[in-house]
Motif scaffolding. Structure first.
Motif: not given
Lengths: 299, 303
Positions: B231-232, B193, B294, B228
């Motif tokens: 989310v991770l 990413d 998010h 990201i």
């Protein structure tokens, strides 16, 4: 041409040494599991009371555990259970995720919404919690473990298949097939499904090793098969109480498990690169796509 | 308001999901053949009459729906009933066990996230092949080596061979093992990413303008990479359940996982149900929050 170039072209005649080794390892373990009854005449359950906790010898090639059971026999018979439960779990995950999932999508908007609501619910529960609940509900044995594995990994399969299906359904060949009068089921089976095959195989290669590891975790926790069915996870659990007295008894199943999962994930990675070259591109806004494609969580 | 609507939807969906999971857990705990009274009956030789009496006292003879409504109302008030085995309030047992699990989970979460982002950022900014190899190795490790296997090997090496730590009961090794596993699961995604983020047109423009690397990283790359990361983080937190459970068992830590498993083996259903409920609701809450955040920080999600 570099060896890497040969590999990338997919149908290269020579295999990378890693892939070949992984194939040999997986082949040997599967063969050992299938041929367990002929490879050793020792029972995985019989105790050699004259030889408790011994190192390797001519009689017991890998030695015996603290109860005097032959470690090699237990490894071989354990491979049978471990591989079988892992495979059945994978099949169930595909039946629920891909089979029912695609059927629900094709049948209509309502069934799709309903089924994926169920999938969403299951996804919120980790495999171990599902295992705990199912074993509480169904009693111990192989069936609850297979169901727990199938349910835990069905969402992964379902979401990947749904994305792939949506991608294919938007293509011209689907519209063409439909305009020739093909029914939805016909278009799915004869036109879309062949194009999903690569995704499905790749996904299977990701799910199978995970099912095997999760099965080991569950039987390590005592949630798996019954005591008279040796699995690698149970061997590790049994031997973990006697680590000091008998480290060899615990190292054998650990090495076996790690070697198997390593080999399977090498093969999986190879398959993925060969079948699904588009996967590499993942938009930053969709990290979940990459996670679902199988890079993420395992145990 | 436009931006808040998806957030509210996410929160509502989370609530519905939590409720559904708790209901499923409750009914699964009720359908099993043989309840705790049967187990106690086998162990303590209770007569049929005594068993029936005990069932009536525990409310096990009433319709399941009624049991669920009662249980749910009490659970909302923090009362999970009494352990049938230990005759103690389940809530008290949970409160007693929670700190161990929380310490283990938060510690390994910190190690995992720190290691993953540290490595990925270093590899991206230094363009180091060595670091990329380390990242690959860590990823393979997390795929191939289950945490409980690493734990066993850790015990053998550090406790038996080197004689370093009192391994059983200590949190150090479990935190490191789960942390490494977490890091391995996400580090490649973070690296990929970041690699994409630094190639984005606006970042190249910033570089062409001659901005300092720090300013580029903080002002131009970070906002792109933040979603990201979020989310991770959520993914790692949900993945902690299996890791903490096996580590608690292997290292003899008296956390919620140990409590739950002992209860499963002893058919102590109020404890199983309460432990599963608490863990599952915590997970749903975490994931819902991640989802809501998010949507708030990344308008691309809701389109």
């Amino acid at each position: 041409m570099s060896p890497a170039g040969t590999m990338a072209s997919g149908g290269g005649r020579r295999m990378a040494p890693g892939t070949a080794a992984a194939l040999v390892v997986v082949g040997a373990i599967v063969l050992g599991a299938v041929a367990a009854p002929w490879l050793t005449d020792l029972s995985p359950l019989d105790q050699d009371l004259g030889g408790l906790n011994r190192g390797p010898s001519a009689e017991h090639l890998l030695g015996t555990d603290v109860l005097g059971r032959d470690i090699l026999a237990r490894l071989l018979w354990g491979a049978r259970t471990t591989l079988m439960v892992g495979t059945l779990g994978t099949l169930l995950a595909f039946a629920l995720g891909a089979g029912v999932g695609l059927a629900a999508i094709v049948f209509g908007r309502l069934t799709e919404t309903l089924w994926f609501a169920v999938i969403d619910l299951v996804r919120a529960l980790p495999a171990t919690l599902l295992g705990v609940l199912l074993i509480v509900a169904l009693g111990s044995g192989m069936a609850p473990v297979v169901i727990a594995l199938g349910l835990s990994y069905a969402p992964l399969v379902a979401l990947v298949v749904r994305t792939a299906h949506a991608r294919e359904a938007a293509r011209d060949y689907v519209a063409a097939a439909a305009s020739f009068g093909g029914g939805r089921l016909h278009v799915l089976v004869h036109h879309i499904l062949p194009n999903l095959a690569g995704t499905l195989v790749t996904q299977a290669a990701i799910v199978l090793p995970r099912c095997i590891v999760t099965e080991s975790v569950l039987s390590f926790l005592g949630l798996g098969s019954s005591p008279d069915e040796p699995t690698w996870g149970r061997m590790i659990a049994d031997a973990s109480r006697f680590i000091e007295k008998a480290p060899h008894a615990i190292l054998a199943p650990i090495v076996a498990l790690v070697v198997l999962t390593t080999a399977l994930s090498i093969l999986g990675g190879r398959l993925r690169r060969a079948l699904d070259p588009t996967r590499a591109a993942v938009a930053p806004a969709e990290p979940s796509a990459a996670i679902l494609a199988g890079e993420g969580a395992l145990s | 308001m436009r931006r808040l609507l998806p957030v509210v939807t996410a929160l509502a969906a989370g609530l519905a999901r939590a409720l559904a999971i708790v209901a499923v857990a409750f009914f699964l705990c009720r359908v099993m053949p043989g309840d705790v009274v049967d187990v106690l009956g086998l162990e303590g030789g209770l007569t049929d009459a005594q068993q029936a009496e005990l069932r009536a006292a525990l409310g096990l003879d009433r319709p399941v729906i009624a049991q669920f409504v009662d249980w749910g109302a009490q659970a909302l008030g923090g009362d999970f009933g009494r352990s049938v085995r230990f005759d103690r309030p389940v809530a008290e047992m949970l409160v007693h066990a929670a700190p161990v699990t929380l310490e283990l989970a938060l510690g390994s979460f910190g190690v995992g996230i720190g290691l993953a982002f540290g490595l990925a950022i270093a590899a991206t900014s230094l363009r180091s092949r060595v670091l990329d190899a380390v990242i690959d190795a860590l990823n393979v490790w997390s795929i191939a080596v289950p945490t409980f296997c690493a734990g066993v090997v850790g015990i053998i090496v550090f406790s038996l061979w080197l004689g370093w730590l009192p391994v059983i009961g200590s949190l150090v090794l479990p935190i490191l093992i789960i942390g490494l596993d977490n890091a391995g699961q996400i580090v490649k995604l973070v690296r990929e990413d970041l690699a994409e983020a630094v190639m984005l047109p606006h970042v190249r423009t910033a570089r062409a303008k001659g901005l300092s690397p720090w300013r580029i990283a903080l002002v131009h790359v970070l906002p792109v990479a933040a979603p990201i990361a979020l989310v991770l983080s959520g993914l790692v937190l949900s993945g902690l359940v299996a890791g903490t459970l096996t580590m608690e068992i292997l290292f003899g830590l008296p956390g919620i996982g140990s409590l739950m498993l002992n209860a499963v083996h002893g058919r102590d259903l109020p404890v199983v149900l309460a432990a599963v409920t608490v863990v599952a609701v915590a997970l749903v809450a975490i994931n819902t929050l991640v989802d809501a955040l998010h949507r708030l920080i990344d308008p691309r999600v809701t389109r």
